[in-house]
Design a protein around this motif. Sequence first.
Motif, mmCIF file in Angstrom:
data_model
loop_
_atom_site.group_PDB
_atom_site.id
_atom_site.type_symbol
_atom_site.label_atom_id
_atom_site.label_comp_id
_atom_site.label_asym_id
_atom_site.label_seq_id
_atom_site.Cartn_x
_atom_site.Cartn_y
_atom_site.Cartn_z
ATOM 1 N N CYS A 114 -6.363 -26.041 -14.888
ATOM 2 C CA CYS A 114 -6.040 -26.709 -13.754
ATOM 3 C C CYS A 114 -7.024 -26.758 -12.566
ATOM 4 O O CYS A 114 -7.361 -27.512 -11.842
ATOM 5 C CB CYS A 114 -4.391 -26.580 -13.428
ATOM 6 S SG CYS A 114 -3.809 -27.563 -11.871
ATOM 7 N N ALA A 115 -7.413 -25.311 -12.484
ATOM 8 C CA ALA A 115 -8.346 -24.979 -11.526
ATOM 9 C C ALA A 115 -9.485 -25.556 -11.362
ATOM 10 O O ALA A 115 -10.676 -25.963 -10.468
ATOM 11 C CB ALA A 115 -8.241 -23.488 -11.272
ATOM 12 N N ASP A 116 -9.984 -25.964 -12.889
ATOM 13 C CA ASP A 116 -11.315 -26.843 -12.711
ATOM 14 C C ASP A 116 -11.184 -28.182 -12.207
ATOM 15 O O ASP A 116 -12.034 -28.829 -11.923
ATOM 16 C CB ASP A 116 -11.519 -27.159 -14.343
ATOM 17 C CG ASP A 116 -11.897 -25.961 -14.962
ATOM 18 O OD1 ASP A 116 -12.237 -24.828 -14.312
ATOM 19 O OD2 ASP A 116 -11.867 -25.750 -16.314
ATOM 20 N N PHE A 117 -9.932 -28.605 -11.845
ATOM 21 C CA PHE A 117 -9.792 -29.837 -11.271
ATOM 22 C C PHE A 117 -9.543 -29.703 -9.502
ATOM 23 O O PHE A 117 -9.805 -30.430 -8.668
ATOM 24 C CB PHE A 117 -8.781 -30.651 -11.896
ATOM 25 C CG PHE A 117 -9.380 -31.136 -13.357
ATOM 26 C CD1 PHE A 117 -9.635 -32.336 -13.325
ATOM 27 C CD2 PHE A 117 -8.855 -30.443 -14.179
ATOM 28 C CE1 PHE A 117 -10.238 -32.683 -14.552
ATOM 29 C CE2 PHE A 117 -9.276 -30.527 -15.558
ATOM 30 C CZ PHE A 117 -9.781 -31.870 -15.870
ATOM 31 N N SER A 118 -8.541 -28.583 -9.294
ATOM 32 C CA SER A 118 -8.177 -28.191 -7.993
ATOM 33 C C SER A 118 -7.487 -27.060 -7.977
ATOM 34 O O SER A 118 -6.623 -26.615 -8.527
ATOM 35 C CB SER A 118 -7.234 -29.494 -7.419
ATOM 36 O OG SER A 118 -6.485 -28.755 -6.448
ATOM 37 N N THR A 119 -8.195 -26.018 -7.115
ATOM 38 C CA THR A 119 -7.669 -24.782 -7.187
ATOM 39 C C THR A 119 -6.462 -24.825 -6.384
ATOM 40 O O THR A 119 -5.325 -24.026 -6.589
ATOM 41 C CB THR A 119 -8.627 -23.781 -6.234
ATOM 42 O OG1 THR A 119 -8.874 -24.363 -5.007
ATOM 43 C CG2 THR A 119 -9.745 -23.405 -7.336
ATOM 44 N N SER A 120 -6.127 -25.660 -5.288
ATOM 45 C CA SER A 120 -4.827 -25.419 -4.642
ATOM 46 C C SER A 120 -3.789 -26.092 -5.591
ATOM 47 O O SER A 120 -2.718 -25.608 -5.487
ATOM 48 C CB SER A 120 -4.891 -26.209 -3.363
ATOM 49 O OG SER A 120 -4.924 -27.585 -3.560
ATOM 50 N N ASP A 121 -4.061 -27.072 -6.482
ATOM 51 C CA ASP A 121 -3.204 -27.426 -7.318
ATOM 52 C C ASP A 121 -2.878 -26.486 -8.497
ATOM 53 O O ASP A 121 -1.575 -26.267 -8.914
ATOM 54 C CB ASP A 121 -3.562 -28.879 -7.944
ATOM 55 C CG ASP A 121 -3.448 -29.942 -7.234
ATOM 56 O OD1 ASP A 121 -2.901 -29.885 -6.077
ATOM 57 O OD2 ASP A 121 -3.874 -31.169 -7.568
ATOM 58 N N ALA A 122 -3.808 -25.722 -8.773
ATOM 59 C CA ALA A 122 -3.512 -24.509 -9.651
ATOM 60 C C ALA A 122 -2.631 -23.336 -8.968
ATOM 61 O O ALA A 122 -1.641 -23.143 -9.826
ATOM 62 C CB ALA A 122 -4.880 -24.102 -10.007
#
Length: 536
Positions: A114-122
């Motif tokens: 998920c962090a590959d797309f957004s660290t805050s979402d991860a």
Amino acid sequence: MNAAFDGIILGAGHNALVLQAYLARCGLKTLSLDRAPIPGGGLMTIDNPRLPGFRHNPHSFFHRGVTAMPWYRDLELERHGVRYLQPKLNVAMILRDGRALEWWTDLDRTVASCADFSTSDADELWRLAEEFKPIVERILLPEAQSPPLEPGLRHRLLERSALGRRLLEISALSPLEFVTGHFENDTVRAGLLFFNGLREVDLRLKGFGHSIPALLASRAKAQMAVGGTASLAHGLVADITQHGGEVRCGIELRRILVRNGRVSGVELATGEQLHANDFVASGLNPQQTFLDLMPREAVPASLRNAAAQFQYNLLAPLFGLHLALDEPPRYAAAERCPELNQAFMVLIGLERFGQFHEIVAAHERGEIPPPVAWGACPTLFDSSQAPPGKHTAFLWEKLPYALHGDPSNWAREKEAHGARLLRLWSERTPNLGHGIIKDQFVFSPADTETALPNMSRGDLLVGSFANNQVGYHRPFAGAGCYRTPVPGLYLCGGSTHPGGNITGLCGYNAARVIAADLGKVIWWNPPDVEQALSAL
Ligand SMILES: Cc1cc2nc3c(=O)[nH]c(=O)nc-3n(C[C@H](O)[C@H](O)[C@H](O)COP(=O)(O)OP(=O)(O)OC[C@H]3O[C@@H](n4cnc5c(N)ncnc54)[C@H](O)[C@@H]3O)c2cc1C
């Protein structure tokens, strides 16, 4: 009357079989009856008639957390040869540009993807999963594994604790509101709604905001039955027959018999009557049970009306494309990320969050939406489902039941649609275009209803979660909690709490209710949901 049982069960889907297995172990003489040639309903594995040795699963395949279900343990299904696998790369959403959002059985790896797309979402994904673990374990699991509490009592009990209040707060949202409120990245939002939301409930429905964080926190991941999904049905039937129960298939039912206001058995299309001393439990849907099979005069008008108004999920019907292959599908994206060729559930065509609105709108119009499809190659994990070195694979797509307003249109259009779906698949897996396909067939939403008429309008969840058809009110107020207003008549299929899918919990919960009503010792140890919620 020429045969007598303690109880007769209508349908031999997995919920009915789970119920029957518990009651057989209570010492009750039970019989289940099914119109299909084999038991199991949605647990079906078929031999390819053109290619011996290739086996396909036309209905359910991904069984979420089955091995953690209480009935899996209580009924000692592994002793009957049932085995499950839980591939580590559980779900992969492969994008057109070759990137993938991955769901691993290990939360840390999911968070990393998920962090590959957004660290805050991860970060948010990890935080929500942690926050919801006790909500799942201490509230949602006991609730799913028990007859539902009366809604007022449930609300009062939940209001007393911080965990309960948090659940009520999040539940008040729709999955759509939950996702847009907590996540920012378009791909992550789309993936979350697919993995955890849209497959189960309408994303616009308030009251289901908790479904996404609950699935993030749940230990129950997608699993598959070794040998095909039918092996779970074989295990259940083995347990039933070992404990004196009987399962008969290829049986057409004519009506439920009622004597002095109480159900007393069933009559078959052949005219044979089978007597039930204590109960009849229906694993069929409310319309089949109350309108088709019960004598009109034995069902109060209000009950007939409620059954007639029972609604089915607009978004649940699936179209399936099944392949027999010389080699497994190899995804172009795996050149960059080889593990994708070992992904269990693969999702393609979903690129952005906004597609959900297009899918819903197309279903409402009875039209085919832009393709979003998911599936698996079972033989990557279980070589027994094809001849040595060969493979099977399938892809599903959510498509409307009433195509252009009429389900009969599927007969004309399904092959052409299967070809379109194969083109999408081949774009992502170039080897599918290189002569490796030995055979293929499709299964439309109309075919689902033909094969399993309880899945009316192709609704694989056997009834919508809208229209107040959940929990205590599933299938409808007055017929929840597995009892019906007709003495001796019970419900046990996916149209009861907690609903469709391979959970076995409708049958598990019904077993407790029926055994208690008959004064039988509850030999297993089901949770006490009122106590669980009181102790929060
Ligand atoms: C294409 C497809 C894919 C699916 N994928 C998944 C998945 O991956 N994971 C998952 O968890 N779930 C999946 N499901 C849903 C799942 O199969 C159902 O929710 C589940 O089988 C419902 O269980 P049940 O015991 O209530 O009824 P069923 O399994 O539907 O069994 C009902 C039984 O009743 C019988 N019956 C119906 N009408 C009559 C009648 N008039 N007289 C006598 N018998 C009758 C049928 O023959 C059947 O055997 C899928 C379903 C479909 C169609």
